[in-house]
Write an enzyme that holds these catalytic residues in place. Structure first.
Site, PDB file in Angstrom:
ATOM      1  NE  ARG A  31      -4.077  -1.943   1.956  1.00  0.00           N
ATOM      2  CZ  ARG A  31      -4.069  -2.935   2.835  1.00  0.00           C
ATOM      3  NH1 ARG A  31      -3.194  -2.937   3.825  1.00  0.00           N
ATOM      4  NH2 ARG A  31      -4.930  -3.912   2.734  1.00  0.00           N
ATOM      5  CE  LYS A  41       0.964  13.914 -15.095  1.00  0.00           C
ATOM      6  NZ  LYS A  41       0.802  14.088 -16.537  1.00  0.00           N
ATOM      7  CD  GLU A  45       8.513  16.220 -22.405  1.00  0.00           C
ATOM      8  OE1 GLU A  45       7.870  17.277 -22.228  1.00  0.00           O
ATOM      9  OE2 GLU A  45       7.957  15.121 -22.656  1.00  0.00           O
ATOM     10  CE  LYS A  59       6.578  17.576 -13.845  1.00  0.00           C
ATOM     11  NZ  LYS A  59       6.690  16.373 -14.625  1.00  0.00           N
ATOM     12  CD  GLU A 119      -2.031  16.467 -16.409  1.00  0.00           C
ATOM     13  OE1 GLU A 119      -0.990  15.904 -16.040  1.00  0.00           O
ATOM     14  OE2 GLU A 119      -2.550  16.327 -17.517  1.00  0.00           O
ATOM     15  NE  ARG A 122       2.010  17.204 -13.071  1.00  0.00           N
ATOM     16  CZ  ARG A 122       2.419  16.260 -12.239  1.00  0.00           C
ATOM     17  NH1 ARG A 122       1.866  16.136 -11.062  1.00  0.00           N
ATOM     18  NH2 ARG A 122       3.399  15.455 -12.581  1.00  0.00           N
ATOM     19  CG  ASN A 174      -0.541  17.440 -20.998  1.00  0.00           C
ATOM     20  OD1 ASN A 174       0.389  16.649 -20.861  1.00  0.00           O
ATOM     21  ND2 ASN A 174      -1.602  17.443 -20.214  1.00  0.00           N
ATOM     22  CG  HIS A 206       2.695  16.349 -24.391  1.00  0.00           C
ATOM     23  ND1 HIS A 206       3.571  17.408 -24.331  1.00  0.00           N
ATOM     24  CD2 HIS A 206       3.305  15.328 -23.717  1.00  0.00           C
ATOM     25  CE1 HIS A 206       4.649  17.054 -23.637  1.00  0.00           C
ATOM     26  NE2 HIS A 206       4.513  15.798 -23.252  1.00  0.00           N
ATOM     27  CG  HIS A 251       0.337  11.977 -26.427  1.00  0.00           C
ATOM     28  ND1 HIS A 251      -0.384  12.591 -25.425  1.00  0.00           N
ATOM     29  CD2 HIS A 251       1.526  11.650 -25.860  1.00  0.00           C
ATOM     30  CE1 HIS A 251       0.347  12.636 -24.315  1.00  0.00           C
ATOM     31  NE2 HIS A 251       1.509  12.072 -24.560  1.00  0.00           N
ATOM     32  CG  HIS A 304       7.354  11.492 -24.932  1.00  0.00           C
ATOM     33  ND1 HIS A 304       5.992  11.446 -25.127  1.00  0.00           N
ATOM     34  CD2 HIS A 304       7.574  12.500 -24.048  1.00  0.00           C
ATOM     35  CE1 HIS A 304       5.409  12.374 -24.383  1.00  0.00           C
ATOM     36  NE2 HIS A 304       6.352  13.032 -23.714  1.00  0.00           N
TER      37      HIS A 304
HETATM   38  N1  LIG Z   1       6.032  10.556 -15.155  1.00  0.00           N
HETATM   39  C1  LIG Z   1       6.099  11.621 -15.902  1.00  0.00           C
HETATM   40  O1  LIG Z   1       5.746  12.738 -15.484  1.00  0.00           O
HETATM   41  C2  LIG Z   1       6.653  11.499 -17.288  1.00  0.00           C
HETATM   42  C3  LIG Z   1       6.929  12.642 -18.050  1.00  0.00           C
HETATM   43  C4  LIG Z   1       7.508  12.470 -19.318  1.00  0.00           C
HETATM   44  C5  LIG Z   1       7.791  11.191 -19.794  1.00  0.00           C
HETATM   45  N2  LIG Z   1       7.500  10.105 -19.018  1.00  0.00           N
HETATM   46  C6  LIG Z   1       7.813   8.750 -19.481  1.00  0.00           C
HETATM   47  O2  LIG Z   1       9.230   8.635 -19.635  1.00  0.00           O
HETATM   48  C7  LIG Z   1       9.493   7.572 -20.525  1.00  0.00           C
HETATM   49  C8  LIG Z   1      10.649   7.958 -21.431  1.00  0.00           C
HETATM   50  O3  LIG Z   1      11.781   8.182 -20.650  1.00  0.00           O
HETATM   51  P1  LIG Z   1      13.249   8.268 -21.279  1.00  0.00           P
HETATM   52  O4  LIG Z   1      13.197   9.103 -22.493  1.00  0.00           O
HETATM   53  O5  LIG Z   1      14.156   8.622 -20.197  1.00  0.00           O
HETATM   54  O6  LIG Z   1      13.481   6.785 -21.835  1.00  0.00           O
HETATM   55  P2  LIG Z   1      14.174   5.477 -21.233  1.00  0.00           P
HETATM   56  O7  LIG Z   1      13.961   5.361 -19.793  1.00  0.00           O
HETATM   57  O8  LIG Z   1      13.709   4.373 -22.093  1.00  0.00           O
HETATM   58  O9  LIG Z   1      15.725   5.727 -21.508  1.00  0.00           O
HETATM   59  C9  LIG Z   1      16.188   5.861 -22.821  1.00  0.00           C
HETATM   60  C10 LIG Z   1      17.404   4.980 -23.104  1.00  0.00           C
HETATM   61  O10 LIG Z   1      18.548   5.552 -22.478  1.00  0.00           O
HETATM   62  C11 LIG Z   1      19.263   4.539 -21.772  1.00  0.00           C
HETATM   63  N3  LIG Z   1      19.956   5.232 -20.675  1.00  0.00           N
HETATM   64  C12 LIG Z   1      19.405   5.762 -19.567  1.00  0.00           C
HETATM   65  N4  LIG Z   1      20.324   6.441 -18.866  1.00  0.00           N
HETATM   66  C13 LIG Z   1      21.484   6.311 -19.532  1.00  0.00           C
HETATM   67  C14 LIG Z   1      22.798   6.811 -19.315  1.00  0.00           C
HETATM   68  N5  LIG Z   1      23.081   7.618 -18.297  1.00  0.00           N
HETATM   69  N6  LIG Z   1      23.763   6.483 -20.215  1.00  0.00           N
HETATM   70  C15 LIG Z   1      23.473   5.702 -21.289  1.00  0.00           C
HETATM   71  N7  LIG Z   1      22.257   5.229 -21.561  1.00  0.00           N
HETATM   72  C16 LIG Z   1      21.273   5.531 -20.691  1.00  0.00           C
HETATM   73  C17 LIG Z   1      18.208   3.555 -21.352  1.00  0.00           C
HETATM   74  O11 LIG Z   1      18.761   2.287 -21.087  1.00  0.00           O
HETATM   75  C18 LIG Z   1      17.293   3.557 -22.574  1.00  0.00           C
HETATM   76  O12 LIG Z   1      17.813   2.686 -23.553  1.00  0.00           O
HETATM   77  C19 LIG Z   1       8.206   7.282 -21.258  1.00  0.00           C
HETATM   78  O13 LIG Z   1       7.697   6.055 -20.814  1.00  0.00           O
HETATM   79  C20 LIG Z   1       7.267   8.410 -20.839  1.00  0.00           C
HETATM   80  O14 LIG Z   1       5.916   8.012 -20.789  1.00  0.00           O
HETATM   81  C21 LIG Z   1       6.950  10.238 -17.787  1.00  0.00           C
END
Ligand SMILES: NC(=O)c1ccc[n+]([C@@H]2O[C@H](COP(=O)([O-])OP(=O)(O)OC[C@H]3O[C@@H](n4cnc5c(N)ncnc54)[C@H](O)[C@@H]3O)[C@@H](O)[C@H]2O)c1
Length: 368
Positions: A122, A144, A186, A228, A238, A242, A246, A249, A253, A265
């Site tokens: 929980r 999130k 972003e 942020k 949101e 917040r 987007n 987006h 999306h 993304h």
């Molecule tokens: N929670 C939120 O508010 C929020 C906001 C925006 C995006 N997201 C989510 O974030 C995700 C995308 O995140 P991302 O772009 O970080 O992708 P990711 O986590 O897939 O990382 C991208 C790649 O980089 C590699 N990597 C990570 N750190 C590294 C480093 N220091 N050196 C070398 N390689 C490294 C990873 O292994 C992966 O292959 C999506 O799922 C999206 O929905 C969430």
């Protein structure tokens, strides 16, 4: 029977620190809460090799118990299957309510590990240790958390705030350039919607940022997170402001959906910001001059109308109908009225734009 009322105490205000500095991952003593003695490090196999094994060694040196859990890199790992497998392993290792999770990786790991933390027993403590620029400037802050299902992205999740966010800028040294740029979109989104001075700073310092000057990257993360944190503090769930985050987006999306998520993304949001800024221009909210500044900021990051022309206007519009911001077939957008500010009417930050206008904008942008 008379009715009963559950009167809960007001949730106590929560706050958590964000540290931004080179070398923090080498020095966990400086940020790890003392009351937790078992830490589960959740990471992906890329980050495990580069950073997690070393972090685990440092925790062991501090006399702490650790469990290192790895998933494959990439979006597909944000799955119900992985969530169950990781939880099962934690149960088998007697992780209890006092166990903490370290989410070490990009946004995929932050979202998955954060959601496990939200539901395990929980809700247990977790710390975000973002290692991609996207996670540093955006996803690690705000609580999130989510996983994907075959029906769509981020459809199952929770708001669950971390105990701290630790940004070690030196993690960016190994990040592939494409992933670095992916995160810049972003940050640019935060500046375009909230902070014209940071937009100007971004434009001026882009060469250094792309060359990975760590001081400039730390400055970029600080500027983005300053926005942020303020937005999240005002509207955690949101309901209002917040939603401004987007910007770009709705179209973004749609492009992710059309490309079956092959387009990263951040890049999708980059194209989305170009189109949505042009919508604001067409609706006479934004001037030609300000739109040109936005185009000029996006061009060196590889976002041009020429590249946008790969996507068919009608397919993009059809894909916007799946956006979470749609309501009974109508699609809503965040609209810039200047660099650094957005249109707001009576606390509403997303606005209906008809398909005809969006179609005209897409055709107009891609006509040459
Ligand atoms: N929670 C939120 O508010 C929020 C906001 C925006 C995006 N997201 C989510 O974030 C995700 C995308 O995140 P991302 O772009 O970080 O992708 P990711 O986590 O897939 O990382 C991208 C790649 O980089 C590699 N990597 C990570 N750190 C590294 C480093 N220091 N050196 C070398 N390689 C490294 C990873 O292994 C992966 O292959 C999506 O799922 C999206 O929905 C969430």
């Amino acid at each position: 029977m008379p009715s009963l009322t559950v009167k809960l105490q007001e949730t106590t205000p929560t706050s958590y620190p964000i540290l931004i500095k080179k070398g923090l991952l080498q020095d966990p003593k400086s940020w790890l809460p003392a009351e937790i003695s078992l830490w589960v490090i959740i990471t992906d196999t890329n980050v495990a090799e580069i950073l997690a094994l070393n972090l685990q060694k440092n925790l062991l040196k501090m006399g702490l118990k650790t469990l290192l859990l790895k998933v494959n890199p990439g979006e597909r790992s944000k799955s119900q299957r992985n969530k169950s497998l990781l939880e099962q392993t934690m149960l088998q290792h007697d992780c209890d309510r006092k166990t903490g999770i370290l989410a070490l990786g990009g946004g995929v790991i932050g979202d998955l590990a954060g959601f496990i933390a939200a539901t395990y027993m929980r809700g247990i403590a977790y710390i975000q240790l973002p290692t991609t620029l996207l996670a540093m400037v955006d996803s690690s802050v705000g609580g999130k958390t989510a996983i994907n299902t075959k029906e769509g992205k981020n459809l199952i999740g929770a708001f669950w705030q971390p105990k701290a966010v630790i940004v070690d800028s030196s993690a960016l040294e190994t990040l592939p350039q494409k992933q670095l740029i992916n995160g810049l979109f972003e940050a640019l989104k935060m500046f375009l919607t909230h902070d014209s001075a940071s937009f100007t700073w971004f434009h001026k310092n882009l060469t250094n940022i792309l060359a990975r000057n760590l001081q400039d990257l730390e400055n970029l993360v600080y500027r983005a997170l300053k926005i942020k944190t303020r937005v999240v503090a005002q509207d955690e769930k949101e309901q209002h402001e917040r939603a401004v985050l987007n910007f770009g987006h709705t179209i973004g999306h749609a492009l992710e959906k059309i490309t079956n998520y092959r387009l990263l993304h951040g890049y999708a949001v980059g194209f989305g910001m170009l189109v949505e800024a042009k919508i604001a221009l067409t609706l006479k909210l934004l001037t030609e001059q300000k739109f040109a500044l936005i185009e000029n900021a996006l061009r060196p990051l590889g976002i041009t109308s020429r590249k946008l022309a790969k996507f068919k206007a009608e397919e993009v519009i059809a894909a916007t109908k799946f956006d979470k911001k749609k309501q009974s077939g109508q699609v809503f957008y965040v609209l810039l009225k200047d660099i650094g500010s957005v249109k707001e009417i009576n606390g509403k930050y997303v606005h209906l734009v008809d398909d005809y206008t969006v179609n005209q904008v897409l055709l107009d942008l891609t006509k040459d």
